[in-house]
Design an enzyme around this catalytic site. Structure first.
Site, PDB file in Angstrom:
ATOM      1  CG  HIS A   1      24.159 -39.436 -33.923  1.00  0.00           C
ATOM      2  ND1 HIS A   1      22.858 -39.750 -33.619  1.00  0.00           N
ATOM      3  CD2 HIS A   1      24.814 -39.373 -32.742  1.00  0.00           C
ATOM      4  CE1 HIS A   1      22.734 -39.897 -32.314  1.00  0.00           C
ATOM      5  NE2 HIS A   1      23.902 -39.651 -31.751  1.00  0.00           N
TER       6      HIS A   1
ATOM      7  CE1 TYR B   1      15.521 -40.184 -38.152  1.00  0.00           C
ATOM      8  CE2 TYR B   1      13.379 -39.124 -38.428  1.00  0.00           C
ATOM      9  CZ  TYR B   1      14.745 -39.047 -38.240  1.00  0.00           C
ATOM     10  OH  TYR B   1      15.347 -37.811 -38.139  1.00  0.00           O
TER      11      TYR B   1
ATOM     12  N   PRO C   1       8.877 -31.994 -38.896  1.00  0.00           N
ATOM     13  CG  PRO C   1       8.512 -32.180 -36.606  1.00  0.00           C
ATOM     14  CD  PRO C   1       7.846 -31.831 -37.872  1.00  0.00           C
TER      15      PRO C   1
ATOM     16  CE  LYS D   1      17.305 -32.077 -44.081  1.00  0.00           C
ATOM     17  NZ  LYS D   1      18.687 -32.074 -43.616  1.00  0.00           N
TER      18      LYS D   1
ATOM     19  CE1 TYR E   1      19.622 -37.472 -40.112  1.00  0.00           C
ATOM     20  CE2 TYR E   1      17.298 -37.595 -40.714  1.00  0.00           C
ATOM     21  CZ  TYR E   1      18.289 -37.575 -39.752  1.00  0.00           C
ATOM     22  OH  TYR E   1      17.946 -37.644 -38.414  1.00  0.00           O
TER      23      TYR E   1
END
Ligand code: FAS
Ligand code: PHB
Length: 389
Positions: free
Chosen positions: A72, A200, A292, A296, A384
């Site tokens: 991604h 998200y 979560p 990580k 990220y």
């Protein structure tokens, strides 16, 4: 029995550490309290940083992640009824790989088996002993008999509820914790993902996350009250709530289906300092836990294993203790930056009891800023995809 490094726990941290040590010629043995099947049955993380994939490659266990993982280049943040893409690759030159923790664990278990390395499953009452001396030991019970392993070092890779951290005297350890006032209700379904990238969502009803395991298997989460029980969430209620928390386009495209796994996970931030106690070292969830939201947890287990394996290689190859003496400080530096990022993402995306109307506006302002400022987008993206080791 004797080994150089006795590893407690056969989750990602223990298995990856074991394979890295094997690659470096350092003899090691893994003790796991459950069966391999039990370990594989746990549905957990789903997103790998490039550094984690590189470590799988280093131990010869990365081929399936490359063949079956989904690379991604971006994620989407949904707020105010719209979705905004964060171009991870454009901002950092890096990507993330969607590949379930179950598959990572299976690949590492297979690599360990193929290398003929010792792993003792269903080891009961595993106990680290004398780790504050030069002659540490680990005892355990198997098939009703008590056994003992002499070793040079112990690696506590036994997760948040393990025995390693619990064996350290309270005066030698300091912990830092934040418990979040909600949980994540997660569902796995054999349905096509609602979008080709992760979404998200910050919504007045609460957080939601759309992710996946493959082009045919989806993973979804909704924030839920901590006191909720899974029985209160039949599939229909879950799908209805998820749709309410998505933008119209995603809600319209969502393909629902029967859950093949459904669970509620509590969220906490936790760090234990230091991560070394004499000849015992902690790695992974044994030393730290993150919500979560920033994906990580698994990736920190990998970077801990990376630092610790290199420290042991330096000890045996160069007769230098510099690596093991520096391990805790080096690992904690990366851990705390990931703990901060995970806390920040959680704070920006979830509905807290005290968020209120002012807090909701601040969250929307922050989301507007991180999706329209190059500097802010780059900061989110570099955390990220994973900060350097
Ligand atoms: P683990 O807990 O995976 O492994 C520890 C191992 O030690 C286990 O196999 C356990 O059986 C064994 N053990 C424990 N006590 C023992 C003893 N006394 N003797 C011998 N063995 C013992 N992270 C993400 O990045 N994204 C996510 O979406 C995500 N979702 C999660 C959902 C849940 C419900 C949980 C609990 C965690 C989630 N995580 C997620 C975090 C998770 O992936 C961890 O970071 C990851 O499993 C860490 O790996 P380990 O440190 O190896 O610990
Ligand atoms: C998952 O795929 O399970 C996943 C992905 C990203 C997250 C959390 C969970 O931030």
């Amino acid at each position: 029995m004797r080994t150089k490094v006795a590893i407690i726990g056969a989750g990602p941290a223990g298995l990856l550490l074991g394979q890295l040590l094997h690659t470096y010629g350092v003899d090691n043995l893994i003790l796991e309290r459950h069966t391999g099947e039990y370990v594989l049955d746990r549905i957990r993380a789903g997103l790998l940083e490039e550094g984690t994939v590189a470590l799988l490659d280093e131990v010869g266990a990365g081929s399936r992640a490359h063949a079956e993982g989904l690379v991604h280049e971006g994620i989407e943040l949904a707020f105010g009824g719209r979705r905004h893409r964060v171009d991870l690759k454009g901002a950092t030159g890096k990507t993330v790989t969607i590949y379930g923790q179950t598959e990572v664990t299976l690949d590492l278990m297979n690599a360990r088996r193929d290398a003929g390395l010792a792993s003792i499953y269903e080891a009961a009452d595993v106990t680290p002993l004398d780790f504050d001396t030069d002659h540490p030991r680990v005892s355990y019970v198997k098939d009703g008999a008590t056994h003992e392993i002499a070793c040079d070092f112990i690696a506590g890779c036994d997760g948040f509820h393990g025995i390693s951290r619990a064996s350290v005297k309270p005066s030698a350890i300091e912990t830092f914790e934040r418990i979040y006032p909600f949980g994540w209700l997660g569902i796995l379904s054999d349905t096509p993902p609602v979008s080709h990238e992760l979404i998200y969502s910050n919504h007045p009803r609460g957080f939601a996350l759309c992710t996946m395991r493959s082009a045919r298997r989806s993973r979804y989460y909704v924030q839920c009250p901590l006191e909720d029980h899974i029985d209160q969430w039949p599939d229909d209620r879950f799908w209805d709530e998820l749709k309410r928390r998505l933008d119209d386009e995603a809600a319209g495209k969502l393909v629902t289906g029967p859950s093949i796994e459904k669970s509620i996970a509590p969220l906490r931030s936790f760090v234990a300092e230091p991560m070394r106690f004499g000849r015992m070292f902690l790695a992974g969830d044994a030393a730290h836990i993150v919500p979560p939201t920033g994906a990580k947890g698994l990736n920190l287990a990998a970077s801990d294993a990376h630092y610790l394996a290199r420290a042991f290689r330096e000890y045996y190859d160069e007769s230098s203790s510099a690596g093991i003496d520096h391990y805790s400080e080096k690992a904690l530096s990366r851990v705390w930056k990931a703990v901060r990022f995970s806390w920040w993402m959680t704070s920006m995306l979830h509905k807290f009891p005290d968020t209120g109307t002012f807090g909701a506006r601040i969250q929307l302002a922050e989301l507007d800023y991180v999706t329209h400022s190059n500097a802010a987008t780059t900061s989110l993206a570099e955390n990220y995809v994973g900060l350097p080791y």
